[in-house]
Design an enzyme around this catalytic site. Sequence first.
Site, PDB file in Angstrom:
ATOM      1  N   HIS A  21       0.819  -1.148  -0.094  1.00 33.26           N
ATOM      2  CA  HIS A  21       0.020   0.047  -0.018  1.00 33.26           C
ATOM      3  C   HIS A  21       0.765   1.356   0.077  1.00 33.26           C
ATOM      4  CE1 HIS A  21       0.910   0.385   4.099  1.00 33.26           C
ATOM      5  NE2 HIS A  21       0.224  -0.695   4.596  1.00 33.26           N
ATOM      6  N   HIS A  24       4.275   1.296   2.238  1.00 36.31           N
ATOM      7  CA  HIS A  24       5.196   0.753   1.290  1.00 36.31           C
ATOM      8  C   HIS A  24       6.014   1.583   0.443  1.00 36.31           C
ATOM      9  CE1 HIS A  24       2.491  -2.564   2.851  1.00 36.31           C
ATOM     10  NE2 HIS A  24       3.797  -2.650   3.640  1.00 36.31           N
ATOM     11  N   CYS A 146      -0.834  -6.037  21.231  1.00 38.38           N
ATOM     12  CA  CYS A 146       0.174  -5.359  20.639  1.00 38.38           C
ATOM     13  C   CYS A 146      -0.050  -3.952  20.308  1.00 38.38           C
ATOM     14  CB  CYS A 146       0.203  -6.191  19.201  1.00 38.38           C
ATOM     15  SG  CYS A 146       1.173  -5.339  17.967  1.00 38.38           S
ATOM     16  N   HIS A 149      -0.560  -3.574  16.219  1.00 41.19           N
ATOM     17  CA  HIS A 149      -1.720  -4.155  15.492  1.00 41.19           C
ATOM     18  C   HIS A 149      -3.008  -4.488  16.514  1.00 41.19           C
ATOM     19  CE1 HIS A 149       2.009  -5.497  13.254  1.00 41.19           C
ATOM     20  NE2 HIS A 149       1.126  -5.120  12.135  1.00 41.19           N
TER      21      HIS A 149
END
Length: 543
Positions: A21, A24, A146, A149
């Site tokens: 996406h 990146h 986390c 995430h």
Amino acid sequence: MNVETPIYITTPLYYVNDELHIGHATTTIYADTLARFWRACGRPVLFLTGSDEHGQKIHKAATAAGTSPKAFADTIVQKFFELWDALDIQYDVFIRTTDDFHKQAVAQLFTRLRDGGFIRKDNYNALYCVECETNYTEKDLVDGKCPIHKTTPQQVSEENYFFTLSKFTQPLLDHIAANPQCIVPEPRRNEIVGKLKEGLNDISVTRTTFDWGVPLPWDKQHVVWVWWDALVNYISALGWPNAESLPTDAIAGRSRHGHETSAAPFAHWWPSAVHLVGKDILWHHTVVWWSQLLGAGEKPPRQVFAHGWWQVEGDKMSKTLGNVIKPLDVAGKYGRDALRYHILREGPAKGDADWRQSAFVARYNSDLANGLGNLLNRSLNMLGKYFGGVVPAECAFDQPALETSRLSLIARVNALYPRLVAAVTAFDLDAACEAVIELVRETNAFVNNAAPFKLAKDPARAKDLQASMHALCQVDFVLCHALRAFLPDAAVRIANQLGIKAEGKLADCIAWNKLAAGHTTSRPEPLFARIEEAAEGKPSTKP
Ligand code: MSP
């Protein structure tokens, strides 16, 4: 800045579990811009990117797709190639962590660390986030989840090999103190120093519960932790430890640029390595990676630059929210230069950033359509009308106020190259673009003031007309070269319209009077069409 010294620029190796996406694409576009800029300065550049193919996350994704991890990786990596080709990312080396030469280097590094006394066996009880491929302590978690995430980590318990990371706390602090530029921007360095001061715990670096990884050379029950494997790519790609050349045969066909060869690539490139990463993987790219290197008797890379994250219209970008921005959607609709420009200007280089459609349109229209495109188009149209498309000889204005503005343009042009070098050296690609756009703005104001279209109607002002059109030709030439790294497609299109090549060392091209009198230009064509707000549907309603 010595533009003769080599620079080795790397992106992270992206996981092959999913489509890439805008996040990146951001790191890769930053890297491509740096690579193009330094190449254009005549600096030797090696630009590496690649794919991270081992580990639980890929194994899980392949299993879900009903295929083997390698077959799965082969399919996804093909999409990476297509994406980078479509965005014209000119990397020299594309490494896959499933490449044999890479796996051998990982095994050798591990063996060196064992021989150095840095590996021991122990019981591993940890909280592991598969998405991050990283373990956490209770203290790291936010509401038991986390921090990145927001998922509950796995409880892992097994006997495996540990790396004595704790031995590296002081050496890392010493290294950072002696090399203050080794982590940039500064707040990122402070963050790492802060964590180091809390002390480091030894980390588990092998796994036995699955086999999709590099086997440990002396105990094949174990595979190497995916991060330990992946980080080594930055040196395995240079033929570490002792290859005489880059592993070009093994990666044949993957280069999109064609690097300069060197007889001892590791010795040649490694001292000038610059890793570009996102903030979430800075820890791995400094603490973990540098300890591996120090333990193996090698030096850390010269620099790690960590950028922030994109949000989208004020929200976290996520599949669940369905707001993931895909680079090819943007490039397909507005052109890849428009995508690149937005990333360079509005992206998360210094901190987090927000992708807003309204900001995209505003920035594009003001800088590219009304600014750059308009300047080029009107100057070349006037040159065609008044001088048959031929660059006139330089002369001064008769009118003192106009001559002052011409001298100011000359000064701005002659100051541009060192300004760009300073901005790019500081990874401030936004400031580099702004320096170019300031020249565009000043020149558009110059056109409005000098008004060649009025001068052309008065034969007594022929000299002033010539002075203004000569100046505009020089600015167009400089813009073409100054934009080669930042708007590569536009630079080529400007070059075509000027009847020149977008080639040559920037120091020789970004200067006054480089487009000779008597040179014939080509036909002008609009560079960037305005985006009409109405065609975009509703503008964002968020504040
Ligand atoms: N495979 C590891 C890297 C190993 S390098 C030896 C990895 N891969 S990844 O596919 O997850 O890509 C991570 C990169 O994407 C990081 O640099 C990360 O910061 C970046 N981004 C992921 N989401 C992002 C945003 N929303 N915004 C900006 N960049 C983000 O980690």
